[in-house]
Design a protein around this motif. Structure first.
Motif, PDB file in Angstrom:
ATOM      1  N   VAL A   1       0.850  -1.196   0.000  1.00  0.00           N
ATOM      2  CA  VAL A   1       0.000   0.000   0.000  1.00  0.00           C
ATOM      3  C   VAL A   1       0.881   1.239   0.000  1.00  0.00           C
ATOM      4  N   GLU A   2       1.898   1.235   0.839  1.00  0.00           N
ATOM      5  CA  GLU A   2       2.799   2.386   0.916  1.00  0.00           C
ATOM      6  C   GLU A   2       3.465   2.674  -0.423  1.00  0.00           C
ATOM      7  N   ALA A   3       3.786   1.632  -1.162  1.00  0.00           N
ATOM      8  CA  ALA A   3       4.484   1.795  -2.438  1.00  0.00           C
ATOM      9  C   ALA A   3       3.556   2.174  -3.594  1.00  0.00           C
ATOM     10  N   ALA A   4       2.252   2.074  -3.388  1.00  0.00           N
ATOM     11  CA  ALA A   4       1.300   2.362  -4.466  1.00  0.00           C
ATOM     12  C   ALA A   4       1.407   3.822  -4.883  1.00  0.00           C
ATOM     13  N   GLY A   5       1.737   4.034  -6.143  1.00  0.00           N
ATOM     14  CA  GLY A   5       1.931   5.386  -6.640  1.00  0.00           C
ATOM     15  C   GLY A   5       0.845   5.879  -7.571  1.00  0.00           C
ATOM     16  N   THR A   6      -0.146   5.031  -7.841  1.00  0.00           N
ATOM     17  CA  THR A   6      -1.238   5.429  -8.727  1.00  0.00           C
ATOM     18  C   THR A   6      -2.560   4.905  -8.176  1.00  0.00           C
ATOM     19  N   LEU A   7      -3.647   5.458  -8.668  1.00  0.00           N
ATOM     20  CA  LEU A   7      -4.969   4.956  -8.289  1.00  0.00           C
ATOM     21  C   LEU A   7      -5.134   3.505  -8.726  1.00  0.00           C
ATOM     22  N   ALA A   8      -4.592   3.163  -9.887  1.00  0.00           N
ATOM     23  CA  ALA A   8      -4.711   1.785 -10.378  1.00  0.00           C
ATOM     24  C   ALA A   8      -4.007   0.811  -9.432  1.00  0.00           C
ATOM     25  N   GLU A   9      -2.858   1.212  -8.919  1.00  0.00           N
ATOM     26  CA  GLU A   9      -2.145   0.336  -7.979  1.00  0.00           C
ATOM     27  C   GLU A   9      -2.924   0.190  -6.668  1.00  0.00           C
ATOM     28  N   LEU A  10      -3.519   1.274  -6.192  1.00  0.00           N
ATOM     29  CA  LEU A  10      -4.352   1.182  -4.993  1.00  0.00           C
ATOM     30  C   LEU A  10      -5.567   0.299  -5.249  1.00  0.00           C
ATOM     31  N   ASP A  11      -6.175   0.469  -6.411  1.00  0.00           N
ATOM     32  CA  ASP A  11      -7.342  -0.328  -6.778  1.00  0.00           C
ATOM     33  C   ASP A  11      -7.001  -1.816  -6.835  1.00  0.00           C
ATOM     34  N   ALA A  12      -5.803  -2.133  -7.319  1.00  0.00           N
ATOM     35  CA  ALA A  12      -5.378  -3.533  -7.401  1.00  0.00           C
ATOM     36  C   ALA A  12      -5.204  -4.153  -6.014  1.00  0.00           C
ATOM     37  N   LEU A  13      -4.865  -3.340  -5.030  1.00  0.00           N
ATOM     38  CA  LEU A  13      -4.683  -3.827  -3.660  1.00  0.00           C
ATOM     39  C   LEU A  13      -5.994  -3.878  -2.870  1.00  0.00           C
TER      40      LEU A  13
END
Length: 149
Positions: free
Chosen positions: A114-126
């Motif tokens: 979560v901390e490393a997520a740099g985009t909305l898409a990465e947050l959405d994937a988590l």
């Protein structure tokens, strides 16, 4: 100026008995070598420059000398606060890191992802993993932030 976690800072994240205040711990989670100190202070509500200075004194973070990671043309540059989607990303990221911090040692890998997520898409994937970890009641705020599109 950007800051990055030191090896000691990474170890400290795993040890909930590190003696850090909740604000200092939140800042430590958010400091990733990509976000500026100002961005960390904005996202980690209530955190002050003194909290960041204390992390530096403890050797948990240090000034980042490497450039930020390049952003591909297909993904928005969320390091630019004028970028469309910035507010949504900041809001979702803040909620996601808050939820991840509640997991404690139970799921440190998810918290780091979560901390490393740099985009909305990465947050959405988590999101599915966070939903499973925290339950639907706590997850509802994040789901609302992610679906603002």
């Amino acid at each position: 100026m950007t800051m990055a976690k030191t090896d000691e800072g990474l170890r400290s994240l795993k040890d909930r008995r590190s003696g850090l205040s909740p604000r200092q711990r939140a800042a430590l989670i958010l400091i990733d070598g990509q976000r500026s100190v100002e961005e960390v202070l904005t996202v980690a509500g209530g955190t002050t420059r003194a909290d960041i200075d204390r992390l530096v004194e403890l050797g948990l973070v240090a000034e980042q000398l490497l450039p930020r990671r390049p952003v591909s043309a297909s993904e928005p540059d969320f390091t630019d606060s004028s970028c469309a989607g910035w507010d949504q990303y900041v809001r979702a990221y803040g909620i996601a890191t808050e939820l991840a911090a509640q997991l404690g040692r139970k799921d440190i890998q998810l918290a780091l992802a979560v901390e490393a997520a740099g985009t909305l898409a990465e947050l959405d994937a988590l999101a599915p993993q966070l939903l499973e970890a925290v339950g639907p009641v706590k997850f509802a705020r994040l789901e609302s932030a992610l679906r603002m599109r």
